[in-house]
Design an enzyme around this catalytic site. Structure first.
Site, PDB file in Angstrom:
ATOM      1  N   ASP A 152       1.748   2.490  -2.251  1.00 36.25           N
ATOM      2  CA  ASP A 152       2.315   2.444  -3.583  1.00 36.25           C
ATOM      3  C   ASP A 152       1.743   3.096  -4.540  1.00 36.25           C
ATOM      4  OD1 ASP A 152       4.686   2.240  -5.283  1.00 36.25           O
ATOM      5  OD2 ASP A 152       5.214   0.331  -4.737  1.00 36.25           O
TER       6      ASP A 152
HETATM    7  C1  BGC Z   1       7.299   2.009  -6.943  1.00 37.31           C
HETATM    8  C2  BGC Z   1       7.686   2.938  -6.033  1.00 37.31           C
HETATM    9  C3  BGC Z   1       7.830   4.152  -6.558  1.00 37.31           C
HETATM   10  C4  BGC Z   1       6.316   4.648  -7.141  1.00 37.31           C
HETATM   11  C5  BGC Z   1       6.570   6.040  -7.735  1.00 37.31           C
HETATM   12  C6  BGC Z   1       6.223   2.158  -7.914  1.00 37.31           C
HETATM   13  O1  BGC Z   1       6.047   1.723  -9.058  1.00 37.31           O
HETATM   14  O2  BGC Z   1       7.155   0.555  -6.566  1.00 37.31           O
HETATM   15  O3  BGC Z   1       8.974   2.554  -5.429  1.00 37.31           O
HETATM   16  O4  BGC Z   1       8.390   5.204  -5.526  1.00 37.31           O
HETATM   17  O5  BGC Z   1       6.108   3.632  -8.315  1.00 37.31           O
HETATM   18  O6  BGC Z   1       7.371   6.046  -8.759  1.00 37.31           O
END
Ligand code: BGC
Length: 737
Positions: A254
């Site tokens: 993530d």
């Molecule tokens: C989120 C993800 C997301 C990523 C990119 C993170 O903060 O938890 O779900 O895909 O950011 O934006």
């Protein structure tokens, strides 16, 4: 001759670019040509959402995008701020809870195919979705991005979403693996979960997406598990995902979920994204060089701290992902904002809307008799595609409920709008603005008075309320603080119901809310966040153009006390210090496997609305279920058939659910568990024979001692129901040793 031979050799396509060769042969060939530094570069970001590929070899960049309800607008190379493109407005699809509420895998395929086409058109190779974390608590701020409380339902829907997206040569990135069940303290939450609960509740949907769906990438969560971060958790990534499930895809962190090189190297993470992305900190020239998987990893290999074994495995997986997507010369070109996508949005939305209550046939609104409609509530006019965190969109357009109703009702009836309450007047996320000015400086009593007057003078009142995408509602990085509706809506609904008892509450949310007024109103609709076509879809169900056919993918608890996580487990956990001296939040999942209806059943509770519940404008009668054999071994297939008849006056769709009850077992089991469902379309008077196949998987539990799925011989019951509490017919059968 010599010249011809040279030309012949020059024209030969390198093996890694030759798509007629097996994938893994191409991957090995590419790997054998790469330098150490190229391998390192391949596995970490070069910008907010991309990794560089191998430019020297013509291996392209890999571009990711959020996910999961529409393709995110373009941001700057190094920042979350908008790149200010004018061609990146997307189709906004309904929230994933709405998709799950369709209980229709065909809708999941259509959804995946359509959003995948948009991602492909925008040249994105990895779509960051679907989200399939289990709904453990109604307070989780990201429930709207997930598919509800049941592992089987989420799994069935996820598989088809994956198939749809990947039919475009675009990878899904199934998130957030695993146990990312709350947003509060999301970087430091440490769920304490036993193996049985992990395997029976929190893993099956991911397993289905990985093994049946063949997902090409997975995203690790921010949270910890057994003391290690999920994104490089050796149990989750190495032992389970890549080991037990034999998965050959790539694990992507993530954004900003990596904290350490050593553990990330060995913990099964393949690509690092989002660690430092403003381009300013931690690096004079290229901030990305400071990624845990950049210079520190390279140095560690050069000085002998790490061997190249893990690096080669990571590079292989990323090459495989790239060859399946960006290097697939035969993949379609995709499309964006097409009429097909809009109609997909509309169809999914209309199938996902859930009619929760409909006493006295309040709905559909009879436009031949209704002269005046009072529409009350902020959510009738508020655009919802902007906000909520990384799933926020720049939609091509958004029809609000009020606009949708006005367009549909036309001159048939007068529509009077009253705001009723002022909630969140903002409409901006990351520089994307709705352009709406929702400012209203009137006092609550002035607003109530106006709404009551409108209600009194109307034939029917439509109250559009619920939550929105602002912090502590349906939004990333926050959980809700309570199950109650905000902004004094409970009081307002009760007041309006007194002024005019012919009232419909349309709850817009992606999670369950308390409904203390449930008995005071004759009709309730669960409206979700429905994207572009919100207003049109809702209007269509309210006036009866579409017959509602959605059912709840999670339990509507009357209070938090009915939810195992709150009653028995801990939420949001307690502070503790881990082995490295870091502050974490331990969250004992004491409720174990008793999540959602499993907890409701065990404790004989009466939720406001049960899992699997949803009404229609027609009625369905279930006949007696029969089974093809009363006895068989676990390797045989049992077939249960039930006739379902549309006994009403209009065409409709019914979701027939199959639950399995294990009557005798060494380990305590839930009273029943969903193991099959079918959505059938029936004309008035028509009957469908719905058949479910029951195989070993549907009968097994996870034995933690043996670390294996066990199907114990003994008595079972197949229960056919219209919801998890509206059980219509049962048949017993026996599994022989
Ligand atoms: C989120 C993800 C997301 C990523 C990119 C993170 O903060 O938890 O779900 O895909 O950011 O934006």
């Amino acid at each position: 001759m010599a010249i011809c031979a040279t030309l012949g050799a020059m024209a030969q396509t390198p093996v890694y670019l030759d798509e007629s060769k097996p994938l893994d042969v191409r991957v090995e060939d590419a790997l054998s040509r790469m330098t150490l530094r190229e391998k390192i570069n391949l596995i970490h970001a070069q910008s907010k959402f991309s990794s560089p590929g191998v430019p020297r070899l013509g291996i392209p960049e890999l571009w990711c995008t959020d996910g999961p309800m529409g393709v995110r607008p373009e941001v700057l190379w190094d920042e979350w701020e908008q790149a200010k493109w004018t061609n990146d407005s997307c189709t906004a699809f309904p929230s994933l809870t709405a998709l799950a509420a369709t209980w229709n895998p065909e809708m999941a395929y259509l959804y995946g195919k359509s959003i995948g086409e948009e991602a492909r058109f925008r040249n994105k190779s990895v779509l960051l979705g679907p989200g399939i974390n289990i709904y453990r608590t109604p307070l989780n701020g990201r429930n709207f991005e997930y598919m509800g409380e049941d592992p089987y339902l989420s799994g069935r829907m996820a598989v088809q979403y994956v198939n749809g997206v990947q039919s475009n040569g675009v990878a899904v990135c199934v998130k957030h693996f695993a146990l990312n069940n709350n947003e509060i303290n999301r970087h430091t939450s440490n769920p304490i979960v036993d193996d049985r609960t992990l395997y029976e509740i929190y893993l099956p949907a991911f397993k289905a997406a990985a093994t049946e769906g063949g997902a090409w990438s997975f995203m690790g969560g921010y949270n910890l598990f057994r003391g290690e971060h999920a994104s490089y958790n050796p149990i989750l990534m190495n032992d389970i995902l890549k080991g037990e499930w034999g998965w050959d895809g790539a694990v992507i962190s993530d954004w900003g979920a990596v904290h350490d090189t050593r553990t990330a190297v060995t913990g099964g993470l393949d690509m690092e994204f989002g660690s430092w992305t403003n381009g300013l900190t931690n690096g004079a020239s290229n901030a990305y060089d400071n990624y845990f998987f950049a210079e520190p990893y390279l140095k560690g290999i050069q000085d002998g701290t790490y061997s190249t074994k893990e690096l080669d495995d990571k590079a292989r997986r990323v090459l495989r992902l790239t060859m399946r997507t960006a290097m697939d010369r035969n993949r379609p070109f995709g499309s964006m904002g097409s009429d097909e996508h809009i109609s997909a949005c509309r169809e999914i939305a209309e199938e996902g809307i859930v009619l929760l209550k409909n006493d006295k046939q309040t709905l559909p609104i009879d436009l031949t008799k209704t002269k005046r409609i009072a529409v009350v509530g902020e959510n009738a006019i508020k655009m919802m595609t902007v906000g909520g965190g990384s799933s926020s969109l720049k939609a091509r357009y958004e029809i609000t409920p009020l606009d949708g109703l006005r367009a549909r009702v036309g001159d048939s009836a007068e529509i009077v709008y009253a705001r009723g309450y002022v909630g969140d007047v903002t409409g901006e996320y990351n520089g994307v603005v709705t352009g709406q000015d929702l400012t209203d400086n009137r006092t609550p009593s002035e607003l109530t008075e106006e709404a009551v007057n409108a209600a009194k003078n109307a034939d029917i009142v439509l109250f559009f309320g619920g939550l929105n995408k602002s912090p502590h509602q349906d939004a990333e990085d926050f959980d809700r603080e309570t199950m109650n509706l905000p902004y004094g809506q409970n009081e307002l609904i009760s007041t309006l119901a007194k002024a005019n008892p012919n009232i419909v509450v349309i709850n817009i949310s992606g999670t369950g809310v308390a409904m203390p007024w449930v008995k005071q109103v004759p009709a309730i609709v669960q409206g979700w966040y429905l994207g572009n076509e919100t207003g049109n879809s809702l209007a269509s169900v309210l006036v009866g153009d579409a017959n509602p056919s959605g059912k709840l993918p999670y339990t509507y608890y009357a209070s938090l006390d009915q939810c195992g996580a709150h009653k028995l487990g801990e939420y949001p956990g307690h502070k503790s210090i881990d082995v490295l001296g870091n502050e974490v939040y331990d969250i004992p999942y004491n409720e174990g496997i008793y999540v959602g209806y499993r907890f409701i059943d065990k404790n004989n509770l009466r939720p406001t609305f049960p899992f699997g519940h949803g009404l229609s404008y027609t009625t369905f009668k279930y006949g007696k279920a029969t089974i093809d054999k009363k006895e068989g071994t676990a390797d045989e297939t049992f077939r249960v058939t039930v006739p379902v008849t549309n006994t009403g006056k209009r065409e409709g769709k019914e979701i027939v659910q199959l639950y399995i009850a294990d009557k005798e077992s060494n380990l305590e089991r839930p009273r029943k568990e969903l193991k099959g469902f079918r959505k059938v379309a029936l004309k008035p008077g028509e009957t469908a024979e719905v058949t479910f196949e029951i195989t070993r998987d549907a009968l097994s539990y996870f034995d933690p001692e043996k670390h294996a799925w066990i199907c114990e011989p003994g008595d079972f019951e197949a229960i056919v129901g219209a919801s998890s509490t509206d059980l219509r017919s049962r048949v017993s059968f026996r599994v022989k040793p």
